[in-house]
Design a protein around this motif. Structure first.
Motif, PDB file in Angstrom:
ATOM      1  N   UNK A  71      12.060  -2.961   7.995  1.00 40.27           N
ATOM      2  CA  UNK A  71      10.741  -2.850   8.621  1.00 40.27           C
ATOM      3  C   UNK A  71       9.684  -3.067   7.537  1.00 40.27           C
ATOM      4  N   UNK A  72       8.448  -2.891   7.873  1.00 43.48           N
ATOM      5  CA  UNK A  72       7.358  -3.021   6.918  1.00 43.48           C
ATOM      6  C   UNK A  72       6.893  -1.680   6.394  1.00 43.48           C
ATOM      7  N   UNK A  73       7.779  -0.681   6.497  1.00 46.22           N
ATOM      8  CA  UNK A  73       7.388   0.669   6.092  1.00 46.22           C
ATOM      9  C   UNK A  73       8.618   1.424   5.607  1.00 46.22           C
ATOM     10  N   UNK A  74       8.473   2.130   4.496  1.00 42.45           N
ATOM     11  CA  UNK A  74       9.569   2.940   3.985  1.00 42.45           C
ATOM     12  C   UNK A  74       9.001   4.238   3.415  1.00 42.45           C
ATOM     13  N   UNK A  75       9.709   5.316   3.672  1.00 45.95           N
ATOM     14  CA  UNK A  75       9.304   6.628   3.157  1.00 45.95           C
ATOM     15  C   UNK A  75       9.996   6.876   1.828  1.00 45.95           C
ATOM     16  N   UNK A  76       9.216   7.275   0.832  1.00 49.97           N
ATOM     17  CA  UNK A  76       9.730   7.612  -0.490  1.00 49.97           C
ATOM     18  C   UNK A  76       9.716   9.127  -0.586  1.00 49.97           C
ATOM     19  N   UNK A  77      10.898   9.724  -0.580  1.00 50.84           N
ATOM     20  CA  UNK A  77      11.007  11.180  -0.680  1.00 50.84           C
ATOM     21  C   UNK A  77      11.076  11.599  -2.139  1.00 50.84           C
ATOM     22  N   UNK A  78      10.448  12.702  -2.448  1.00 50.86           N
ATOM     23  CA  UNK A  78      10.414  13.191  -3.815  1.00 50.86           C
ATOM     24  C   UNK A  78      11.809  13.535  -4.319  1.00 50.86           C
ATOM     25  N   UNK A  79      12.612  14.174  -3.502  1.00 50.35           N
ATOM     26  CA  UNK A  79      13.957  14.627  -3.862  1.00 50.35           C
ATOM     27  C   UNK A  79      13.919  15.358  -5.193  1.00 50.35           C
ATOM     28  N   UNK A  80      14.588  14.809  -6.204  1.00 51.38           N
ATOM     29  CA  UNK A  80      14.671  15.475  -7.501  1.00 51.38           C
ATOM     30  C   UNK A  80      13.719  14.886  -8.540  1.00 51.38           C
TER      31      UNK A  80
ATOM     32  N   UNK B 187       0.840  -1.173   0.000  1.00 54.22           N
ATOM     33  CA  UNK B 187       0.000   0.000   0.000  1.00 54.22           C
ATOM     34  C   UNK B 187       0.893   1.247   0.000  1.00 54.22           C
ATOM     35  N   UNK B 188       0.636   2.152  -0.923  1.00 61.05           N
ATOM     36  CA  UNK B 188       1.370   3.409  -0.998  1.00 61.05           C
ATOM     37  C   UNK B 188       0.383   4.552  -0.785  1.00 61.05           C
ATOM     38  N   UNK B 189       0.737   5.462   0.104  1.00 61.36           N
ATOM     39  CA  UNK B 189      -0.129   6.621   0.334  1.00 61.36           C
ATOM     40  C   UNK B 189       0.691   7.794   0.814  1.00 61.36           C
ATOM     41  N   UNK B 190       0.312   9.026   0.550  1.00 61.19           N
ATOM     42  CA  UNK B 190      -0.703   9.348  -0.449  1.00 61.19           C
ATOM     43  C   UNK B 190      -0.141   9.095  -1.850  1.00 61.19           C
ATOM     44  N   UNK B 191      -0.999   8.872  -2.771  1.00 60.61           N
ATOM     45  CA  UNK B 191      -0.606   8.630  -4.151  1.00 60.61           C
ATOM     46  C   UNK B 191      -1.743   9.122  -5.035  1.00 60.61           C
ATOM     47  N   UNK B 192      -1.578  10.270  -5.661  1.00 64.67           N
ATOM     48  CA  UNK B 192      -0.361  11.030  -5.948  1.00 64.67           C
ATOM     49  C   UNK B 192       0.177  11.763  -4.723  1.00 64.67           C
ATOM     50  N   UNK B 193       1.488  12.123  -4.802  1.00 68.21           N
ATOM     51  CA  UNK B 193       2.126  12.847  -3.708  1.00 68.21           C
ATOM     52  C   UNK B 193       2.984  13.978  -4.249  1.00 68.21           C
ATOM     53  N   UNK B 194       3.271  14.942  -3.373  1.00 69.43           N
ATOM     54  CA  UNK B 194       4.102  16.071  -3.785  1.00 69.43           C
ATOM     55  C   UNK B 194       5.430  16.118  -3.036  1.00 69.43           C
ATOM     56  N   UNK B 195       5.475  15.674  -1.784  1.00 66.79           N
ATOM     57  CA  UNK B 195       6.711  15.711  -0.998  1.00 66.79           C
ATOM     58  C   UNK B 195       7.254  14.311  -0.693  1.00 66.79           C
ATOM     59  N   UNK B 196       6.378  13.459  -0.161  1.00 61.17           N
ATOM     60  CA  UNK B 196       6.790  12.093   0.159  1.00 61.17           C
ATOM     61  C   UNK B 196       5.563  11.190   0.202  1.00 61.17           C
ATOM     62  N   UNK B 197       5.815   9.899   0.057  1.00 62.89           N
ATOM     63  CA  UNK B 197       4.774   8.879   0.178  1.00 62.89           C
ATOM     64  C   UNK B 197       5.320   7.774   1.075  1.00 62.89           C
ATOM     65  N   UNK B 198       4.426   7.005   1.651  1.00 59.13           N
ATOM     66  CA  UNK B 198       4.811   5.874   2.492  1.00 59.13           C
ATOM     67  C   UNK B 198       4.380   4.579   1.815  1.00 59.13           C
ATOM     68  N   UNK B 199       5.295   3.628   1.783  1.00 57.24           N
ATOM     69  CA  UNK B 199       4.990   2.284   1.293  1.00 57.24           C
ATOM     70  C   UNK B 199       4.943   1.381   2.507  1.00 57.24           C
ATOM     71  N   UNK B 200       3.821   0.708   2.712  1.00 57.96           N
ATOM     72  CA  UNK B 200       3.679  -0.230   3.821  1.00 57.96           C
ATOM     73  C   UNK B 200       3.434  -1.621   3.269  1.00 57.96           C
ATOM     74  N   UNK B 201       4.080  -2.609   3.878  1.00 59.84           N
ATOM     75  CA  UNK B 201       3.960  -3.990   3.439  1.00 59.84           C
ATOM     76  C   UNK B 201       4.210  -4.908   4.632  1.00 59.84           C
ATOM     77  N   UNK B 202       3.832  -6.142   4.496  1.00 60.47           N
ATOM     78  CA  UNK B 202       4.005  -7.110   5.579  1.00 60.47           C
ATOM     79  C   UNK B 202       5.452  -7.604   5.608  1.00 60.47           C
ATOM     80  N   UNK B 203       6.072  -7.520   6.785  1.00 63.06           N
ATOM     81  CA  UNK B 203       7.439  -8.009   6.969  1.00 63.06           C
ATOM     82  C   UNK B 203       7.611  -8.509   8.407  1.00 63.06           C
ATOM     83  N   UNK B 204       6.871  -9.550   8.790  1.00 61.91           N
ATOM     84  CA  UNK B 204       6.905 -10.005  10.179  1.00 61.91           C
ATOM     85  C   UNK B 204       8.252 -10.581  10.616  1.00 61.91           C
ATOM     86  N   UNK B 205       9.059 -11.086   9.679  1.00 65.70           N
ATOM     87  CA  UNK B 205      10.350 -11.678  10.056  1.00 65.70           C
ATOM     88  C   UNK B 205      11.519 -10.718   9.838  1.00 65.70           C
TER      89      UNK B 205
END
Length: 79
Positions: free
Chosen positions: A43-52, A1-19
């Motif tokens: 982890x089960x979460x990563x921030x995607x920064x817009x950067x360039x 799951x990615x949100x918000x999408x569309x994004x202007x500054x950053x988005x978060x990707x969340x996924x299952x990663x129990x191990x």
């Protein structure tokens, strides 16, 4: 799951990663060129920064250390 999408500054990707496996996230342009890579995700979460990233459509692919694709999808960057 990615949100918000569309994004202007950053988005978060969340996924299952129990191990707490290690993943790599690749961001690709519409031509398939690798634009950005985030490695060492444990982890089960990563921030995607817009950067360039220019406004437009991109694709993401999340892979484990064996190179197996776990998730993929589209990202929309807006101004």
């Amino acid at each position: 799951m990615v949100y918000p999408n569309p994004f202007s500054d950053f988005a978060l990707l969340e996924f299952s990663n129990p191990s707490n496996e290690i993943f790599t996230l690749g961001i690709y342009d519409v031509n398939g060129k690798l634009i950005n890579e985030i490695s060492g995700i444990t982890s089960g979460r990563v921030q995607i920064n817009r950067k360039n990233l220019q406004a437009g459509m991109y694709f993401y692919m999340l892979r484990n250390t064996d190179g197996k694709r776990i998730a993929r999808g589209k990202l929309l960057v807006v101004n």
